[in-house]
Design a protein around this motif. Structure first.
Motif, PDB file in Angstrom:
ATOM      1  N   GLN A 126       0.840  -1.191   0.000  1.00 48.78           N
ATOM      2  CA  GLN A 126       0.000   0.000   0.000  1.00 48.78           C
ATOM      3  C   GLN A 126       0.875   1.241   0.000  1.00 48.78           C
ATOM      4  N   MET A 127       0.303   2.360  -0.454  1.00 53.30           N
ATOM      5  CA  MET A 127       0.998   3.638  -0.468  1.00 53.30           C
ATOM      6  C   MET A 127       0.062   4.688   0.121  1.00 53.30           C
ATOM      7  N   ARG A 128       0.616   5.536   0.986  1.00 59.74           N
ATOM      8  CA  ARG A 128      -0.138   6.645   1.572  1.00 59.74           C
ATOM      9  C   ARG A 128       0.751   7.873   1.615  1.00 59.74           C
ATOM     10  N   GLU A 129       0.156   9.043   1.360  1.00 57.63           N
ATOM     11  CA  GLU A 129       0.844  10.300   1.602  1.00 57.63           C
ATOM     12  C   GLU A 129       0.407  10.792   2.968  1.00 57.63           C
ATOM     13  N   VAL A 130       1.369  11.215   3.781  1.00 60.87           N
ATOM     14  CA  VAL A 130       1.096  11.624   5.159  1.00 60.87           C
ATOM     15  C   VAL A 130       1.673  13.010   5.387  1.00 60.87           C
ATOM     16  N   TYR A 131       0.819  13.886   5.891  1.00 64.46           N
ATOM     17  CA  TYR A 131       1.205  15.272   6.156  1.00 64.46           C
ATOM     18  C   TYR A 131       1.407  15.428   7.652  1.00 64.46           C
ATOM     19  N   ASP A 132       2.603  15.876   8.044  1.00 67.58           N
ATOM     20  CA  ASP A 132       2.926  16.062   9.459  1.00 67.58           C
ATOM     21  C   ASP A 132       3.113  17.550   9.730  1.00 67.58           C
ATOM     22  N   ARG A 133       2.135  18.142  10.388  1.00 71.46           N
ATOM     23  CA  ARG A 133       2.222  19.564  10.722  1.00 71.46           C
ATOM     24  C   ARG A 133       2.315  19.784  12.224  1.00 71.46           C
ATOM     25  N   GLY A 134       2.479  18.709  12.974  1.00 69.14           N
ATOM     26  CA  GLY A 134       2.530  18.818  14.424  1.00 69.14           C
ATOM     27  C   GLY A 134       1.134  18.726  15.019  1.00 69.14           C
ATOM     28  N   ASP A 135       1.084  18.670  16.330  1.00 69.92           N
ATOM     29  CA  ASP A 135      -0.190  18.593  17.039  1.00 69.92           C
ATOM     30  C   ASP A 135      -0.670  19.988  17.393  1.00 69.92           C
ATOM     31  N   GLY A 136      -1.966  20.110  17.700  1.00 65.11           N
ATOM     32  CA  GLY A 136      -2.539  21.417  17.993  1.00 65.11           C
ATOM     33  C   GLY A 136      -3.444  21.391  19.210  1.00 65.11           C
ATOM     34  N   ALA A 137      -3.897  22.586  19.568  1.00 62.69           N
ATOM     35  CA  ALA A 137      -4.842  22.745  20.674  1.00 62.69           C
ATOM     36  C   ALA A 137      -5.843  23.824  20.295  1.00 62.69           C
ATOM     37  N   GLY A 138      -7.067  23.655  20.744  1.00 56.34           N
ATOM     38  CA  GLY A 138      -8.113  24.639  20.493  1.00 56.34           C
ATOM     39  C   GLY A 138      -8.985  24.802  21.723  1.00 56.34           C
ATOM     40  N   ILE A 139      -9.651  25.968  21.800  1.00 58.93           N
ATOM     41  CA  ILE A 139     -10.449  26.249  22.998  1.00 58.93           C
ATOM     42  C   ILE A 139     -11.735  26.990  22.651  1.00 58.93           C
ATOM     43  N   LEU A 140     -12.807  26.604  23.325  1.00 63.14           N
ATOM     44  CA  LEU A 140     -14.043  27.379  23.280  1.00 63.14           C
ATOM     45  C   LEU A 140     -14.055  28.253  24.532  1.00 63.14           C
ATOM     46  N   LEU A 141     -13.990  29.548  24.329  1.00 68.35           N
ATOM     47  CA  LEU A 141     -14.054  30.511  25.426  1.00 68.35           C
ATOM     48  C   LEU A 141     -15.510  30.885  25.651  1.00 68.35           C
ATOM     49  N   TYR A 142     -15.945  30.847  26.893  1.00 65.48           N
ATOM     50  CA  TYR A 142     -17.354  31.145  27.183  1.00 65.48           C
ATOM     51  C   TYR A 142     -17.470  31.984  28.438  1.00 65.48           C
ATOM     52  N   ASN A 143     -18.562  32.760  28.483  1.00 64.63           N
ATOM     53  CA  ASN A 143     -18.856  33.606  29.630  1.00 64.63           C
ATOM     54  C   ASN A 143     -20.273  33.271  30.083  1.00 64.63           C
ATOM     55  N   LYS A 144     -20.389  32.657  31.265  1.00 66.25           N
ATOM     56  CA  LYS A 144     -21.693  32.218  31.771  1.00 66.25           C
ATOM     57  C   LYS A 144     -22.619  33.383  32.065  1.00 66.25           C
ATOM     58  N   THR A 145     -22.066  34.470  32.600  1.00 64.55           N
ATOM     59  CA  THR A 145     -22.892  35.621  32.987  1.00 64.55           C
ATOM     60  C   THR A 145     -23.486  36.307  31.764  1.00 64.55           C
ATOM     61  N   LYS A 146     -22.638  36.570  30.771  1.00 67.36           N
ATOM     62  CA  LYS A 146     -23.102  37.250  29.557  1.00 67.36           C
ATOM     63  C   LYS A 146     -23.741  36.293  28.562  1.00 67.36           C
ATOM     64  N   LYS A 147     -23.559  34.982  28.786  1.00 70.67           N
ATOM     65  CA  LYS A 147     -24.060  33.953  27.878  1.00 70.67           C
ATOM     66  C   LYS A 147     -23.485  34.137  26.470  1.00 70.67           C
ATOM     67  N   THR A 148     -22.158  34.296  26.424  1.00 72.93           N
ATOM     68  CA  THR A 148     -21.472  34.526  25.158  1.00 72.93           C
ATOM     69  C   THR A 148     -20.316  33.551  24.983  1.00 72.93           C
ATOM     70  N   VAL A 149     -19.853  33.455  23.744  1.00 69.30           N
ATOM     71  CA  VAL A 149     -18.634  32.716  23.407  1.00 69.30           C
ATOM     72  C   VAL A 149     -17.772  33.636  22.546  1.00 69.30           C
ATOM     73  N   ILE A 150     -16.481  33.340  22.528  1.00 70.95           N
ATOM     74  CA  ILE A 150     -15.582  34.083  21.653  1.00 70.95           C
ATOM     75  C   ILE A 150     -15.120  33.149  20.542  1.00 70.95           C
ATOM     76  N   LEU A 151     -15.359  33.595  19.312  1.00 72.85           N
ATOM     77  CA  LEU A 151     -14.871  32.897  18.136  1.00 72.85           C
ATOM     78  C   LEU A 151     -13.991  33.867  17.359  1.00 72.85           C
ATOM     79  N   ILE A 152     -13.239  33.339  16.429  1.00 71.04           N
ATOM     80  CA  ILE A 152     -12.429  34.191  15.580  1.00 71.04           C
ATOM     81  C   ILE A 152     -12.839  33.973  14.126  1.00 71.04           C
ATOM     82  N   ARG A 153     -12.504  34.957  13.309  1.00 70.09           N
ATOM     83  CA  ARG A 153     -12.767  34.862  11.872  1.00 70.09           C
ATOM     84  C   ARG A 153     -11.435  35.094  11.175  1.00 70.09           C
TER      85      ARG A 153
END
Length: 194
Positions: free
Chosen positions: A38-65
């Motif tokens: 078998q043959m496969r192409e494999v892309y290695d860009r390292g591992d990552g981390a992501g977060i959902l930021l939330y505010n319970k009082t304001k009932k908001t989340v922060i996203l990015i564009r």
């Protein structure tokens, strides 16, 4: 790596312009007892981390564009995506990475975060493992406007969105980033914002 079903792994470097793209040829033992090459192409860009930021009082989340060229090439008309704050580990541990990325991208200095998942992003082609976090933010944690690093040529727009609007955006197809979908669904299931 120890797997009795894989032998004779050979790799060929295809590109190391930004991250690493290699072609792997290997022999794989099928359930019927036959070995197939078998043959496969494999892309290695390292591992990552992501977060959902939330505010319970304001009932908001922060996203990015931000602009994502691969999505532009695959049907996303303007190339911009609404996403969670995220980044590559860069040899950091996942928690330190996401605290650093949060300050760089959205301008909030978090004291603590909660890891909720760890998963492979696209296991058929990428080595990347994502570490998913949630974290509460308050106005007192804001230390800058965010927007990313000039040195990385980042153009990030920070959006504080009512959680109900984020849900609507998810359901009407405005949010199409898998990482963001996973963490919004986590927020729904675990009732982070009520």
């Amino acid at each position: 790596m120890d797997n009795n079903q894989i032998n004779n792994i050979e790799s060929t470097l295809l590109s190391d312009n930004y991250y690493i793209l290699k072609k792997y040829n290997f022999d794989y033992l099928m359930p019927n007892g036959k070995w197939v090459n078998q043959m496969r192409e494999v892309y290695d860009r390292g591992d990552g981390a992501g977060i959902l930021l939330y505010n319970k009082t304001k009932k908001t989340v922060i996203l990015i564009r931000q602009f994502r060229m691969p999505t532009y090439l695959n049907g996303n008309e303007d190339g911009f995506l609404l996403e969670i704050c995220a980044g590559l580990l860069d040899k950091d541990n996942p928690e330190a990475c996401i605290i650093r990325e949060t300050e760089e991208e959205v301008g909030y200095r978090l004291k603590s975060v909660k890891k909720v998942y760890e998963a492979y992003s696209s296991p058929g082609v990428m080595t990347e493992k994502m570490h998913f976090f949630v974290g509460e933010y308050t106005a007192a944690m804001k230390v800058s406007d965010g927007g990313g690093l000039d040195s990385e040529h980042e153009d990030i727009k920070v959006l504080e969105i009512p959680f109900k609007k984020a849900l609507s955006m998810l359901h009407n197809g405005e949010i199409v980033d898998t990482r963001t979908i996973v963490l919004i669904q986590y927020a729904i299931i675990h009732k982070l914002i009520e």
